[in-house]
Design a protein around this motif. Sequence first.
Motif, PDB file in Angstrom:
ATOM      1  N   ARG A 120     -11.091  -2.989  -1.184  1.00  0.00           N
ATOM      2  CA  ARG A 120     -10.152  -3.063  -0.049  1.00  0.00           C
ATOM      3  C   ARG A 120     -10.209  -4.453   0.590  1.00  0.00           C
ATOM      4  N   PHE A 121     -11.384  -4.878   1.000  1.00  0.00           N
ATOM      5  CA  PHE A 121     -11.727  -6.250   1.374  1.00  0.00           C
ATOM      6  C   PHE A 121     -13.242  -6.311   1.522  1.00  0.00           C
ATOM      7  N   THR A 138      -4.405   3.350  10.223  1.00  0.00           N
ATOM      8  CA  THR A 138      -4.297   3.283   8.763  1.00  0.00           C
ATOM      9  C   THR A 138      -5.298   4.181   8.051  1.00  0.00           C
ATOM     10  N   GLN A 146       0.671   3.986   2.674  1.00  0.00           N
ATOM     11  CA  GLN A 146       0.827   3.640   4.100  1.00  0.00           C
ATOM     12  C   GLN A 146       2.260   3.787   4.606  1.00  0.00           C
ATOM     13  N   ALA A 174       1.520  -2.390   7.009  1.00  0.00           N
ATOM     14  CA  ALA A 174       1.480  -3.398   8.064  1.00  0.00           C
ATOM     15  C   ALA A 174       2.856  -4.050   8.133  1.00  0.00           C
ATOM     16  N   LEU A 199       1.707  -7.276  12.467  1.00  0.00           N
ATOM     17  CA  LEU A 199       0.387  -7.219  13.113  1.00  0.00           C
ATOM     18  C   LEU A 199       0.078  -8.472  13.913  1.00  0.00           C
ATOM     19  N   HIS A 224       0.871  -1.173   0.000  1.00  0.00           N
ATOM     20  CA  HIS A 224       0.000   0.000   0.000  1.00  0.00           C
ATOM     21  C   HIS A 224       0.911   1.227   0.000  1.00  0.00           C
ATOM     22  N   HIS A 231      -2.514 -12.367   1.831  1.00  0.00           N
ATOM     23  CA  HIS A 231      -2.457 -13.138   3.088  1.00  0.00           C
ATOM     24  C   HIS A 231      -2.916 -14.596   3.017  1.00  0.00           C
ATOM     25  N   HIS A 271      -7.872  -8.434   0.001  1.00  0.00           N
ATOM     26  CA  HIS A 271      -7.359  -9.149   1.174  1.00  0.00           C
ATOM     27  C   HIS A 271      -8.275 -10.327   1.492  1.00  0.00           C
ATOM     28  N   ASP A 276       3.557  -5.713   1.982  1.00  0.00           N
ATOM     29  CA  ASP A 276       2.362  -5.184   2.645  1.00  0.00           C
ATOM     30  C   ASP A 276       2.661  -3.922   3.463  1.00  0.00           C
ATOM     31  N   GLU A 319      -6.977 -12.924   6.618  1.00  0.00           N
ATOM     32  CA  GLU A 319      -5.745 -12.455   7.264  1.00  0.00           C
ATOM     33  C   GLU A 319      -5.797 -12.735   8.766  1.00  0.00           C
ATOM     34  N   TRP A 329      -6.021  -1.726  14.159  1.00  0.00           N
ATOM     35  CA  TRP A 329      -4.950  -0.984  13.502  1.00  0.00           C
ATOM     36  C   TRP A 329      -5.482  -0.203  12.298  1.00  0.00           C
ATOM     37  N   LEU A 330      -6.393  -0.818  11.542  1.00  0.00           N
ATOM     38  CA  LEU A 330      -6.983  -0.118  10.392  1.00  0.00           C
ATOM     39  C   LEU A 330      -7.721   1.127  10.877  1.00  0.00           C
ATOM     40  N   LEU A 357      -5.346  -6.475  13.351  1.00  0.00           N
ATOM     41  CA  LEU A 357      -5.693  -5.873  12.056  1.00  0.00           C
ATOM     42  C   LEU A 357      -6.809  -4.825  12.121  1.00  0.00           C
TER      43      LEU A 357
END
Length: 432
Positions: free
Chosen positions: A195-196, A99, A80, A326, A301, A77, A267, A222, A323, A225, A94-95, A91
């Motif tokens: 994104r996911f 992020t 990032q 992360a 992570l 990314h 992942h 993603h 990644d 993960e 943290w997002l 994860l």
Amino acid sequence: MHKWILIKGMILNPQSDKSCEFIKEGVLILKKGKDKYTIADYGRRSLINDYEKKRSLKVVDHSDSLIIPGLLDLHFHWVQKDVTSMPKDNLLKWLENFTWPTEANFKDKKYCNSEAKEFSYELIRNGTLGGACYGSIHSHSVDAAFKYFKGDYFVGNVLMTMNSPEYLIQTQKQAKTLLDKLSAKYKKNYVVTPRFAPTTDEEVMRHGSKVQKKCKGLIQSHLCETKNEIDWVLSIYRERKGFEDVTSYSDIYHRCGLLGEKTIMGHGIYLSKEDMQLLKKTNTAIAHCPTSNAPVKDKGLGSGLFDFKQAEKNKLRWGLGSDIGAGPFVSMLDVMDSFVKQNKKIGNKAATYTKALYRSTLKNAEILGIDQNTGNFDLGKRANLVVLKPLKLSASIKTSEQALNEFFKAIKSREEFRQAVTEVFYEGQVIS
Ligand code: GUN
Ligand code: FE
């Protein structure tokens, strides 16, 4: 510009997981075409005799350095960079905490461009010459990457239409418009990037599938993960029409037409049997990101470790990625080292440096669809190469694995990888 360039060095030419040519007293011959150099020949030093009388020949001496193909990063990314130094958590937290607020800054076009310029320098500095890349939700994050990055890059804007903060969300219409506009502009280099599944609704994902079929580019997202991400995504989709009976995370993407041989899923640590079957059936590739998945104490992570042996048993295609953010470092050398060390720790001897190099060069080129032109030093390919820091190798070092082991042994801290690249050639020109 010279017609011919002759580079002396210790050549490593990856072929497969188990095989990498190693020519200790080697030489690479580059030949200039219309505007770029390609690999015209390589071999032992005696090959020099065949070329030394050529008019317009430049000789470059890197005799004490390993020379590897340009590195390719299968998942990062670019927006990032600043997250790499922020605290790590699981994860989803943290997002939310680090992020997404950081990516929101890319709304500012000026800031976005200056960050892209800086990131482009980082990629080159670390020997990365291509890969599959995520931007922010903003279209100019894709424009800036294509404008500044030097190499074979495939880039997409992340699509976020639900379960996202109000400062980083788009409507379905906005997401679809960007898919249409940017795929028309960048064609095969544009990556459809939900994104996911938790943050991208099915209608937009289905539109992405259509767009990809038209522009023949890649798809990236993603998958599996962390365990709580899987629980979350299933709980979201089981309440949505047409998904009431989904039993796997992959099936959500599959029902939206997103799995296939042009798709790279990040992942895949916690793949169920059904996930595995769907990925296999559709020939979807996995980007394994060991530094991102590593324990928090190692700046990751703490998501877990991808079971590459299981993946290979199921004939899944996979490659390595950083990644960022992360993953804490841009360097694919750091990623390779982490892959080997984490797996050795659990007694997995198949995780060699030779394998890690293959999965950071030729295999990634294959997954990106550019292996006809790059990924190793096979004759006729473009002259993309990375000269590593000089190294004294004793006479007993005879294989690629031994040579790479010596190189990695000489690196004392992860921060050093950035300085472990001496020179980078892109299409035969030094760009570092
Ligand atoms: N899943 C959804 N978004 C992201 C991201 O930005 N990084 C990682 N590692 N996983 C994600
Ligand atoms: Fe990622």
